[in-house]
Design a protein around this motif. Structure first.
Motif, short mmCIF file in Angstrom:
data_model
loop_
_atom_site.label_atom_id
_atom_site.label_comp_id
_atom_site.label_asym_id
_atom_site.label_seq_id
_atom_site.Cartn_x
_atom_site.Cartn_y
_atom_site.Cartn_z
N THR A 165 9.22 -20.05 9.79
CA THR A 165 10.29 -19.06 9.94
C THR A 165 11.08 -19.29 11.23
N ARG A 167 12.88 -17.36 13.69
CA ARG A 167 12.97 -15.93 14.02
C ARG A 167 14.35 -15.53 14.50
N HIS A 169 17.21 -16.85 13.49
CA HIS A 169 18.01 -16.74 12.28
C HIS A 169 17.64 -15.47 11.50
N GLN A 170 16.38 -15.08 11.57
CA GLN A 170 15.92 -13.91 10.83
C GLN A 170 16.63 -12.64 11.31
N ASP A 173 19.73 -12.49 9.40
CA ASP A 173 19.46 -12.13 8.01
C ASP A 173 19.25 -10.62 7.88
N MET A 180 15.96 -12.07 2.80
CA MET A 180 15.69 -13.27 3.58
C MET A 180 16.68 -14.37 3.21
N ALA A 183 16.51 -17.86 7.57
CA ALA A 183 15.29 -17.76 8.38
C ALA A 183 14.09 -18.39 7.69
N LYS A 184 14.10 -18.37 6.36
CA LYS A 184 12.93 -18.79 5.58
C LYS A 184 13.21 -20.02 4.71
#
Length: 312
Positions: A165, A167, A169-170, A173, A180, A183-184
């Motif tokens: 992951t 994080r 980028h998460q 998102d 998601m 990030a994933k």
């Protein structure tokens, strides 16, 4: 049985682990095709009695047991993991009641599967790249609208699952609020083997599978836990994800991250990107599970980001 997909230098093949050897089936026989044909048991007998080849395990490269599954879903069934992530992000650890009403899950990228010893590039542009310690169930017998009391009968086996992951980028998102995304999207590790459900029965405790699971970075253990600490069982997770939809042989469904099983839960600074512990090129990440084996992978530099627009 412990089913593997491997390459000994003459192309990818399917076989069964037998101690320190691999007993291979004839070329062209893939694990997904065996699951779809309900032929795994028969093929296992062939691998035991009359393998097409026998190779030392040390002489082959293990690939993901299912290099391209039909679909990959990842659950969030360890709620202490979610609480730990909230804590690291400065949020209240009190969970919304919906988390006690149904298990959360999302669809991951089935085209991003990597093997248990493959290098893993950092997601492009990420400065906060993370690992996640999980176990995945693999569907053997398909179905829909499964009963949570019997849904585990549809699981042919289990494998370690690393939900890499980004994080940073998460955070983007989550701000967009549509699930998601990038990030994933960079990598999902499966392996080293698809361990059939019967092989894990010795690790069952009080009716639930309870193998010990651990994750290390550069030889330093970051967490140790047990699969039976899931707040939602695999039976419940499968029943929920199959409501109104078909699960197919070979579908991969992750457990969610074991509590403490990612670097985010160990963040010690209010600034996420200021945390010094994120994965960097050269770091070696290993997941281990009783009866499931071990993955060992080196993190490498990712590609440069191409701007979406001039000046961006």
């Amino acid at each position: 049985m412990k089913w593997v997909t491997y390459d000994a230098g003459a192309g990818v093949r399917t076989g069964v682990l037998d101690g320190e050897t691999v007993r291979g089936l004839r070329p062209g026989v893939g694990l997904l095709a065996l699951l779809e044909a309900d032929a795994l048991a028969e093929a296992g007998d062939t691998a035991r009695r009359a393998p097409d080849e026998v190779r030392p395990l040390a002489d082959v490269r293990l690939r993901a047991p299912l290099p391209r599954p039909p679909s990959v879903r990842d659950g969030l069934c360890f709620l202490d993991h979610l609480r730990g992530c909230y804590r690291a992000l400065g949020r209240s650890e009190e969970l919304h009641p919906v988390w006690s009403e149904r298990p959360g899950f999302y669809f991951s990228n089935a085209a991003a599967i990597v093997g248990p010893h493959d290098d893993v590039p950092i997601a492009p542009g990420s400065q906060a790249f993370d690992l996640e310690l999980e176990v995945a169930a693999v569907i053997g017998c398909g179905g829909r609208d499964l009963d949570p009391a019997t849904a585990e009968r549809h699981i042919v086996g289990y494998t370690l699952f690393n939900d890499w992951t980004a994080r940073d980028h998460q955070l983007g998102d989550l701000a967009q609020g549509i699930g998601m995304g990038k990030a994933k999207d960079s990598a999902v590790t499966l392996g080293p083997a698809l361990v059939t459900a019967d092989e894990l029965e010795p690790f069952r405790r009080d009716g639930r599978l309870a193998p010990t699971l651990s994750a290390t970075v550069n030889g330093e253990e970051i967490t140790r836990g047990s699969l039976d600490r899931m707040d939602w069982t695999f039976g419940e997770l499968l029943a929920y994800v199959s409501r109104g939809v078909d699960l197919a042989p070979g579908d991969v469904i992750g457990s969610g991250t074991v509590s403490g099983g990612c670097l985010l839960e160990h963040v010690d600074t209010p600034d996420l990107t200021g945390f010094a512990g994120w994965l960097r090129p050269g770091d070696v990440v290993s997941l281990c599970g009783e009866g499931l084996g071990e993955t060992r992978q080196t993190v490498v530099a990712g590609t440069d980001v191409i701007p979406l627009r001039p000046g961006a």
